[in-house]
Design an enzyme around this catalytic site. Structure first.
Site, PDB file in Angstrom:
ATOM      1  CE1 TYR A  37      34.889  28.932  26.038  1.00 49.99           C
ATOM      2  CE2 TYR A  37      34.928  29.310  28.404  1.00 49.99           C
ATOM      3  CZ  TYR A  37      35.229  29.719  27.117  1.00 49.99           C
ATOM      4  OH  TYR A  37      35.875  30.906  26.917  1.00 49.99           O
ATOM      5  CD  GLU A  75      49.747  38.808  47.363  1.00 45.45           C
ATOM      6  OE1 GLU A  75      50.488  39.097  48.334  1.00 45.45           O
ATOM      7  OE2 GLU A  75      49.608  39.548  46.375  1.00 45.45           O
TER       8      GLU A  75
END
Ligand SMILES: [Zn+2]
Ligand SMILES: [Zn+2]
Length: 423
Positions: free
Chosen positions: A322, A398
């Site tokens: 990458y 969350e």
């Protein structure tokens, strides 16, 4: 006539829609979390994504891009530019150790080994967030100036050995064409930042990551008679120590940092046999493409020269994985006011470089792109004590998900509305 809301009214509409969709985003995330899939094997995940995008009635939904990728296109009712949003979908070969009702028990075969599978990098949240953003922006279609491309990408954590995949392959298969976006945004959840915080950086942000394999070829002999052969174990030790001097003595670390790590060394089967060869594998990280090439050249030269000094052979293979993740400075600066509006000024932090890597960098080579970080560490836990991404104990608060939805939705809208300008 479509209604043309003021910027404030549009902001309020986005935030209200994000609040409304939050429970659904969490439900999606838990489902993906319980059913993680490895790179190029995101069959179930991508089927759910594609079904959702079709149900929303997007103008185009392409599936099977770079194996399991999904690309959706939403055309706003009004003319304008094109912006892309990207989420990665793959899990990791990690056995989950978090005590959750929806913890993953999945197991699979990966590179010929049986492994547990877990969304230990949080890509489950990325998919759920972008599904939520797609639904939210579809609800704004009548007032949207331009188009939004939703990119659900497989295999960010590298495809299985011998396979192609990820962002590079999605681009090769036309993801950034017809229509071509003028900018791309993406996010990553992180245990380096607390809940509620968005981290960003201008310019080089995440490192390039390249795989290194060095094979030192000696000549096998009796362990009691090293002079009768060439000892690749001692040569490898010299090579490993020599490599340490590249970053410490040879590159200008005031410009950008760099890392050269040897992670595996394999050679020999018995205490009294000097083996024929030794194989080492490692990783090279840099934050500048010129330095990247320079470090590669130095690693190769040094390993070969040290081996030659001991009359051993040496083969160096460096596989470029990458590139450096570079946030376009103008686009990044133009996006900061949006992020501050979304998270609150004091919750938007200019963060240090990250030596991890991202194939989002390939998209940024095609168009200016911005990649941001969303904190997921619950209040009461200092981020430095939280289990990092890729840990079997990686945990996501969350409540971060709705912030991710708002961040991407606002960035996309502000770009389409022209309040994020970079030229
Ligand atoms: Zn990862
Ligand atoms: Zn990741």
């Amino acid at each position: 006539m479509p209604d043309s809301p003021t910027a404030e009214a549009l902001t309020a509409r986005i935030d209200a829609a994000a609040r409304a969709i939050e429970p659904q985003v969490i439900t999606w995330r838990r489902d993906f979390h319980q059913h993680p899939e490895l790179g190029n094997r995101e069959f179930r995940t991508s089927a759910i994504v594609a079904e959702h995008l079709r149900r929303l009635g997007l103008d185009e939904v392409r599936t099977g891009v770079a194996h399991t990728g999904v690309v959706g296109l939403l055309k706003g009712a009004l003319p304008g530019p094109v912006v892309a949003l990207r989420a990665d979908m793959d899990g990791l070969p990690v056995s989950e150790e978090v005590d959750l009702p929806f913890a993953s028990k999945a197991r699979t075969i990966w590179n010929n080994e049986e492994v547990g599978v877990m969304h230990a990098c949080g890509h489950d949240t990325h998919v759920a967030i972008l599904m939520g953003v797609a639904e939210l922006l579809t609800g704004l279609r009548s007032v949207l100036h331009g188009s939004v491309k939703f990119i659900f990408q497989p295999a960010e954590e590298l495809p299985p050995e011998g396979e192609d995949g990820g962002a590079k392959m999605m681009i090769a298969e036309g993801t950034m064409e017809n229509p071509a976006p003028q900018a791309i945004f993406g996010l990553h959840v992180t245990s380096r930042l607390p809940l509620g915080v968005i981290g960003y950086r201008s310019g080089p942000t995440m490192a390039s990551a390249d795989s290194l394999k060095i094979t030192v070829q000696g000549r096998q002999t009796h362990g009691a008679m090293p002079w009768a052969g060439v000892d690749p174990i001692v040569v490898s030790a010299q090579v490993i120590l020599g490599l340490q001097t590249i970053v410490s003595r040879q590159v200008d670390i005031t410009k950008e940092p760099a890392v050269v790590t040897i992670g595996t060394i394999k050679g020999g089967v018995r205490e009294n046999i000097i083996p024929d060869s030794v194989e080492m594998r490692g990783t090279i990280r840099t934050f500048d493409e010129t330095m990247r090439d320079d470090v590669h050249e130095r690693v190769t030269y040094l390993a070969e020269a040290i081996s030659r000094g001991a009359r051993a052979g040496c083969t160096v293979c460096i596989r470029k994985n990458y590139p450096v993740t570079v946030n376009d400075p103008r686009l990044m600066q133009a996006s900061v006011p949006t992020l501050r509006r979304v998270a609150g000024t004091e919750k938007v932090l200019d963060i240090p470089k990250v030596t991890g890597s991202e194939d989002f960098s390939f998209f940024q080579r095609v168009v200016p792109g911005v990649f941001i970080f969303v904190g997921v560490v619950p209040p009461g836990t200092p981020p430095e004590k939280a289990a990092p991404n890729h840990s079997p104990r990686f945990f996501v608060d969350e409540r971060a998900l709705v912030l991710g939805v708002r961040a991407l939705a606002h960035l996309a809208c502000d770009f389409l509305e022209g309040s994020i300008r970079y030229d």
